[in-house]
Design an enzyme around this catalytic site. Structure first.
Site, PDB file in Angstrom:
ATOM      1  CE  LYS A 108       4.932  47.707  42.178  1.00 49.29           C
ATOM      2  NZ  LYS A 108       3.518  47.136  42.212  1.00 49.29           N
ATOM      3  CE  LYS A 189       5.746  42.629  50.996  1.00 47.72           C
ATOM      4  NZ  LYS A 189       4.595  43.753  50.860  1.00 47.72           N
ATOM      5  CE  LYS A 192      -0.482  37.936  45.764  1.00 54.40           C
ATOM      6  NZ  LYS A 192      -0.527  39.037  46.671  1.00 54.40           N
TER       7      LYS A 192
END
Length: 307
Positions: A108, A189, A192
């Site tokens: 990240k 995938k 959200k």
């Protein structure tokens, strides 16, 4: 035996979250287990405070509406004093090298000039979540195994240095459930936090919107396999049972998803329309989690010389 799992309010709960996790928590969980909204973890990158507050409230309602016992549900930040205290003790037990080796931190932070310090240290906060509740098992995916191993290492190191305060948790990789992919891009995938919601079915989507999203799903080999996986997960039948049975697979999937989500959606909207009841459930959950954690925190503070 306490098991602990969490969901981060980085966006609305989607079909993959429900079929892959929440439904299992409702079926297999007990009142001793802990299922919490990890709103503190949602602050490791830039966030909107109002949206964080709204998503936390919405996810709490979805968890309860999914059938998870209200006695096992809480919001992470409601224990911020307890977690803050234990987090500091654990940061003083952890080394910089251990934190910097976390794969998710490396991924990240890659290519970014600046990241929040919390992105480096949040695995220690995750350890505090786990150890504070006396967790015996942490069901996690492969990508979180390293974080649970850090919690185990910190528990052992503290216990050896200062005295027994923590149960050393075990990571458990659950049996693979539904692997729901994005309807418009089945190579990834359902997420959200996806930039586009075209291929993401959210639990609170209106039924007609669900139907439109499913009917617009790509019809590639991967897309059809994804639709078949969704249908199997919603109906409980094996994917091969659908071969040749549905002239219109997309319509079958759309109706199955609408039927699966309808009671969860309706109950969630009821809870969101009753702020007093939702707050009562949240407050009671916080009290139970705090009561369960207090003696463990007190022991850690005493053994480390802080009380």
């Amino acid at each position: 035996m306490i098991r602990l799992s969490a969901i981060t309010p980085s966006g609305q709960v989607h079909l993959g979250n429900y079929l892959g996790a929440l439904r299992t928590w409702a079926r297999e969980g007990t009142e001793e287990d802990v299922y919490f909204i990890s709103d503190l973890h949602a602050m490791t990158s830039s966030h909107n405070p109002q949206r964080l507050r709204s998503m936390t409230r919405e996810q709490l309602a979805v968890l309860i509406a999914s059938g998870i016992s209200p006695a096992s549900v809480c919001v992470q930040s409601d224990l911020i004093r307890e977690l803050g205290a234990l987090n500091w003790v654990l940061e003083c037990t952890c080394t910089y090298g251990e934190a910097a080796r976390m794969i998710q931190f490396k991924e990240k932070s890659l290519g970014r000039d600046s990241v929040r310090l919390s992105l480096l240290t949040y695995p220690v906060l995750m350890a505090a979540d786990i150890l504070l509740q006396g967790t015996a098992e942490v069901p996690v995916g492969e990508d979180q195994l390293q974080h649970v191993e850090l919690a185990r290492a910190l528990a052992r190191r503290f216990n050896n240095a200062y005295g027994e305060a923590f149960l050393v948790p075990n990571a458990v990789v659950p049996k693979v459930g539904a692997r729901i992919k994005d309807l418009s891009d089945p190579a990834r995938k359902m997420d959200k936090s996806a930039r586009s919601s075209t291929g993401v079915v959210f639990v609170l989507d209106e039924p007609d919107l669900v139907r439109r999203k499913v009917r617009r799903a790509v019809s590639s080999t991967e897309g059809i396999a994804n639709l078949t996986e969704i249908l199997a997960s919603c109906t409980g039948e094996e994917p091969e049972d659908f071969t040749g049975r549905f002239a219109d697979l997309k319509n079958a999937v759309a109706e199955a998803v609408v039927d699966q989500l309808r009671p969860v959606r309706e109950r969630t909207l009821e809870l969101l329309a009753d702020p007093a009841e939702l707050e009562r459930v949240r407050s009671a959950g916080a009290d139970r989690a705090r009561e369960r954690a207090q003696h463990r925190l007190n022991a850690a503070l005493r053994l480390s010389g802080l009380s």
